[in-house]
Design a protein around this motif. Structure first.
Motif, short mmCIF file in Angstrom:
data_model
loop_
_atom_site.label_atom_id
_atom_site.label_comp_id
_atom_site.label_asym_id
_atom_site.label_seq_id
_atom_site.Cartn_x
_atom_site.Cartn_y
_atom_site.Cartn_z
N MET A 309 0.74 -1.45 -0.10
CA MET A 309 0.16 -0.35 -0.08
C MET A 309 0.84 1.23 -0.12
SD MET A 309 -2.61 -1.55 -0.08
CE MET A 309 -3.90 0.14 0.21
N GLY A 310 0.00 2.28 -0.71
CA GLY A 310 0.78 3.91 -0.47
C GLY A 310 -1.08 4.39 0.76
N ILE A 311 -0.34 5.48 1.27
CA ILE A 311 -1.15 6.09 1.96
C ILE A 311 -1.88 7.44 1.10
CG2 ILE A 311 -1.44 7.52 4.48
CD1 ILE A 311 -0.56 4.05 4.18
N THR A 312 -3.04 7.45 1.80
CA THR A 312 -3.34 9.40 0.72
C THR A 312 -2.88 10.64 2.25
OG1 THR A 312 -5.75 9.18 1.69
CG2 THR A 312 -5.33 8.18 0.27
N GLY A 313 -2.99 9.87 3.42
CA GLY A 313 -2.94 11.20 3.99
C GLY A 313 -3.88 11.56 4.47
N PHE A 314 -5.12 10.83 4.03
CA PHE A 314 -6.86 11.75 4.66
C PHE A 314 -7.15 11.04 4.92
CE2 PHE A 314 -6.11 12.71 0.95
CZ PHE A 314 -7.59 12.21 -0.07
N ALA A 315 -8.60 11.14 5.72
CA ALA A 315 -9.88 10.42 5.47
C ALA A 315 -10.36 10.26 4.48
CB ALA A 315 -10.91 10.44 6.98
N SER A 316 -11.19 9.16 4.60
CA SER A 316 -11.97 8.55 2.98
C SER A 316 -13.13 10.10 3.38
CB SER A 316 -12.70 7.44 3.22
OG SER A 316 -13.59 7.21 4.29
N GLY A 317 -13.89 10.46 4.26
CA GLY A 317 -15.02 11.52 4.26
C GLY A 317 -14.69 12.91 4.21
N GLU A 318 -12.77 13.19 3.83
CA GLU A 318 -13.05 13.99 3.84
C GLU A 318 -12.26 14.39 1.83
OE1 GLU A 318 -9.11 16.04 6.50
OE2 GLU A 318 -9.42 13.41 6.76
N MET A 319 -13.03 12.73 1.47
CA MET A 319 -11.79 13.16 -0.40
C MET A 319 -12.51 14.21 -1.02
SD MET A 319 -11.54 9.86 -2.86
CE MET A 319 -10.40 9.85 -4.19
N ARG A 320 -13.79 14.58 -0.65
CA ARG A 320 -13.89 15.26 -1.91
C ARG A 320 -13.33 17.00 -1.65
NH1 ARG A 320 -19.60 17.15 -1.25
NH2 ARG A 320 -20.06 14.59 -0.88
N ASN A 360 -0.07 10.50 -2.42
CA ASN A 360 -0.49 9.79 -3.16
C ASN A 360 -2.05 9.37 -2.82
OD1 ASN A 360 -2.19 8.56 -5.65
ND2 ASN A 360 -0.53 6.89 -6.09
N PRO A 361 -2.89 10.82 -3.36
CA PRO A 361 -4.09 10.76 -3.05
C PRO A 361 -5.51 9.85 -3.88
CG PRO A 361 -4.40 12.41 -5.20
CD PRO A 361 -2.72 11.75 -4.72
N THR A 362 -5.09 9.06 -4.74
CA THR A 362 -5.97 7.72 -5.47
C THR A 362 -6.45 7.17 -4.74
OG1 THR A 362 -4.16 6.58 -6.04
CG2 THR A 362 -5.13 8.17 -7.13
N SER A 363 -7.34 6.29 -4.68
CA SER A 363 -8.35 5.30 -3.65
C SER A 363 -7.83 4.02 -3.17
CB SER A 363 -9.95 5.50 -4.07
OG SER A 363 -9.88 4.89 -5.50
N VAL A 364 -6.57 4.01 -4.27
CA VAL A 364 -6.05 2.36 -4.11
C VAL A 364 -5.04 2.42 -3.24
CG1 VAL A 364 -3.89 2.99 -5.99
CG2 VAL A 364 -4.84 0.62 -5.99
N GLY A 365 -5.06 3.67 -2.47
CA GLY A 365 -4.27 3.61 -1.06
C GLY A 365 -5.16 3.67 -0.28
N LEU A 366 -4.69 4.11 1.22
CA LEU A 366 -4.89 3.57 2.12
C LEU A 366 -5.79 4.62 3.29
CD1 LEU A 366 -3.13 1.44 4.14
CD2 LEU A 366 -5.68 0.46 2.85
N PHE A 367 -6.96 5.67 3.06
CA PHE A 367 -7.32 6.32 3.74
C PHE A 367 -6.71 6.03 5.17
CE2 PHE A 367 -9.87 5.73 -0.44
CZ PHE A 367 -9.56 7.76 -0.05
#
Length: 585
Positions: A309-320, A360-367
């Motif tokens: 994995m890579g990490i997005t750096g934020f919670a999924s609820g913040e993606m918008r 990397n902000p894409t959803s293939v990474g962990l929120f």
């Protein structure tokens, strides 16, 4: 030499692709690096060094990998489309391969629907078993199994491997891209679990494409070699009913005591959420006599794992908050394309310009909430050594290139119901503008002002790990079971999985040097992370006022992986010291 663990790699993967005929593949060179043709050796750096061997068996042994999880992955139809850069895979001159030694019969089999994905999976599985049975190889493998009479035993002179399956399409016995043939992946799982000659640690439920003949789960977009392939884009809604049936078939121990874990890598964000919900339903409700895989402290234990994995750096609820633009791409009406900004990871403590690095902000990474879910389950997270997954961008990427992600229309409507009401038509991304495997190409005058690619990658690896630890250490002590964040991370390199591996560890042989470099980079990255983020808990543990860097690196590179295998899978015995295999001339 220090010992190393890898949660996800492909030590025989490239040798398997070299020869389609099983007998032709069985040679004394099968555990050695694949030699690229001269032209291929020149082209490979331009594509991110994805074709060269990164962790064949001999490279892995030389790098000190004592224990690893070898993944069987079947080439999907998207790789056999013969479009764009994929044409290079079959290029021949005078009947000889000039780019990469990939047997064209493999591509023909997939492209022309000559059989099923499960047939190909069976061939690769048989290759691993054949290699494990050889006694005259310079470096060979030892396949561990819970089903052996004496249990799994380590052999000192061999690469000790646990097998896993990357991509649920490997279970499909239907003709590739057709609807003809046997359709019962649940039965296939049960056959593997009852087969005494094979044992799998986990199944990565989906991979890089929509497999229309066996839809288990929507996938996270990640196939960027060729633009505009609809099957590379997510097309269905989350975890399907069939996917749930496969999940249950993997973990229910009512009739079989050898469960197969589910790896959440490559699952879409909605698919992961569906999986978490379904897992809790099985554990809490026990429908139809469902028996949980194991118990710990008197409670059912079914760990969630994320292996490379890579990490997005934020919670999924913040993606918008990171979506800059969204719409339906012309010619690809089954999915929604989003244009993303990035979460700053840190400002590097060197260079005088362009010194910010981002996740990397894409959803293939962990929120962040994925990380928390894994920890509550007593699971394990493998951090990838793929530069792009970690967030690396070349100079051109940082200045000009946006990051794109794709969601199925159904998944997008669940995540962003208001935004789904207004979907405009957007033009396709032009070839070459996305930087899928961009090679760093900064002018010398600019490169001298910024940290080199190698240093930025080292910092990004550290920052991905540190952010994971920070998220965990913010959790209540009870939710993380009294453990520290450093107890939940390991390396899942994805070596030989067509990745652009980071320069400091571009092959398995460099793992000891990589660990040594991290001893100086990790404290620097921690300071940079503290400056860039608020409310950060303790990260590097201290003893006598000094950071215990060596101790946490040992956890990361070996201890956590071995402990997880021992605790979850089976106690592994140290077998009698094997006689070193003789050198082959």
């Amino acid at each position: 030499m220090a010992l190393y663990f890898d949660f996800h790699f492909h030590p025989l993967g490239k040798r398997f692709l070299e020869k389609f005929n099983d007998v032709e593949r069985q040679s004394k060179q099968c555990t050695e690096p694949v030699a690229l043709p001269r032209i291929g050796g020149g082209v490979d750096p331009l594509l991110g060094h994805i074709f060269r061997s990164q962790a064949c068996v001999s490279q892995s042994v030389k790098g000190g990998i004592k224990l690893g999880v070898a993944n069987i992955v079947v080439m999907e139809h998207v790789f056999a489309t013969r479009q764009g850069v994929l044409n290079l895979l079959e290029l021949e001159v005078g009947g000889k391969k000039v780019i990469v030694p990939l047997d064209n019969r493999y591509i023909d089999f997939v492209h022309n629907s000559q059989g099923s994905y499960n047939q190909l999976m069976s061939k690769e599985l048989a290759f691993y078993q054949w290699v494990a049975g050889q006694v005259d190889l310079r470096h060979s493998i030892n396949l561990l199994s819970r089903k052996n009479e004496n249990g799994p035993q380590l052999q000192e002179s061999k690469l000790n491997l646990v097998l896993a399956i990357e991509g649920g399409h490997g279970l499909s016995k239907r003709l590739i891209s057709q609807f003809a043939g046997e359709f019962d992946p649940v039965k296939t799982v049960q056959e593997y679990r009852n087969n005494k000659s094979v044992d799998f640690l986990y199944l990565t439920l989906t991979h890089l494409s929509h497999v229309r003949e066996q839809p288990l789960c929507s996938h996270a977009y990640g196939f960027k070699l060729v633009k505009g392939l609809p099957e590379a884009m997510p097309q269905i809604n989350g975890l399907t009913l069939l996917g749930k049936q496969v999940v249950r078939a993997c973990v229910d121990t009512k009739e079989n005591k050898h469960p197969i874990l589910i790896d959440i890598k490559h699952m879409s964000l909605v698919g992961r959420h569906d999986f978490y919900t379904y897992r809790r339903h099985l554990l809490d409700k026990r429908p139809d006599g469902f028996k949980p895989p194991k118990e710990v402290d008197g409670k059912p234990w079914w760990p969630i794992i994320a292996t490379h994995m890579g990490i997005t750096g934020f919670a999924s609820g913040e993606m918008r908050d990171f979506i800059k633009k969204h719409g339906i791409e012309r010619g690809n009406e089954t999915s929604v394309r989003v244009k993303l900004s990035r979460k700053k990871a840190a400002t590097l403590p060197e260079g005088i310009g362009l010194d910010k690095v981002s996740f990397n902000p894409t959803s293939v990474g962990l929120f962040d909430d994925d990380i928390e879910e894994i920890v509550r389950s007593r699971g394990l997270i493998g951090i990838s050594l793929d530069a792009r997954i970690l967030g690396f961008e070349g100079v051109k990427g940082r200045l000009l290139q946006p990051e794109y992600d794709y969601f199925s229309r159904e998944d997008f409507a669940i995540l962003f119901p208001d935004m789904a009401q207004k979907l405009s038509i957007v033009e396709p991304v032009e070839e070459g503008t996305e930087g899928a495997l961009e090679k760093e190409a900064a002018p010398a005058t600019t490169e001298s002002l910024i940290a080199s690619r190698g240093k930025r990658e080292l910092y990004l690896f550290c920052l991905n790990v540190l952010h994971t630890v920070a998220v965990i250490n913010r959790m209540p002590d009870k939710e993380r079971h009294g453990k520290d964040g450093w107890d939940y991370v390991c390396v899942g390199s994805d070596y030989d999985g067509l990745i652009d591996s980071i320069q400091a560890a571009n092959t398995a042989e460099l793992l000891p040097r990589f660990e040594q470099e991290l001893q100086s980079f990790l404290p620097l990255a921690e300071k940079a992370y503290f400056k860039a983020h608020d409310d950060v808990p303790d990260l590097l543990p201290k003893a006598g006022g000094k950071a215990e860097v060596k101790r946490v690196l040992r956890k990361l590179f070996y201890d956590n992986g071995e402990r997880f295998i021992q605790d979850w899978w089976s106690p592994i015995k140290a077998g009698a010291k094997a006689i070193p295999d003789k050198e082959i001339v």
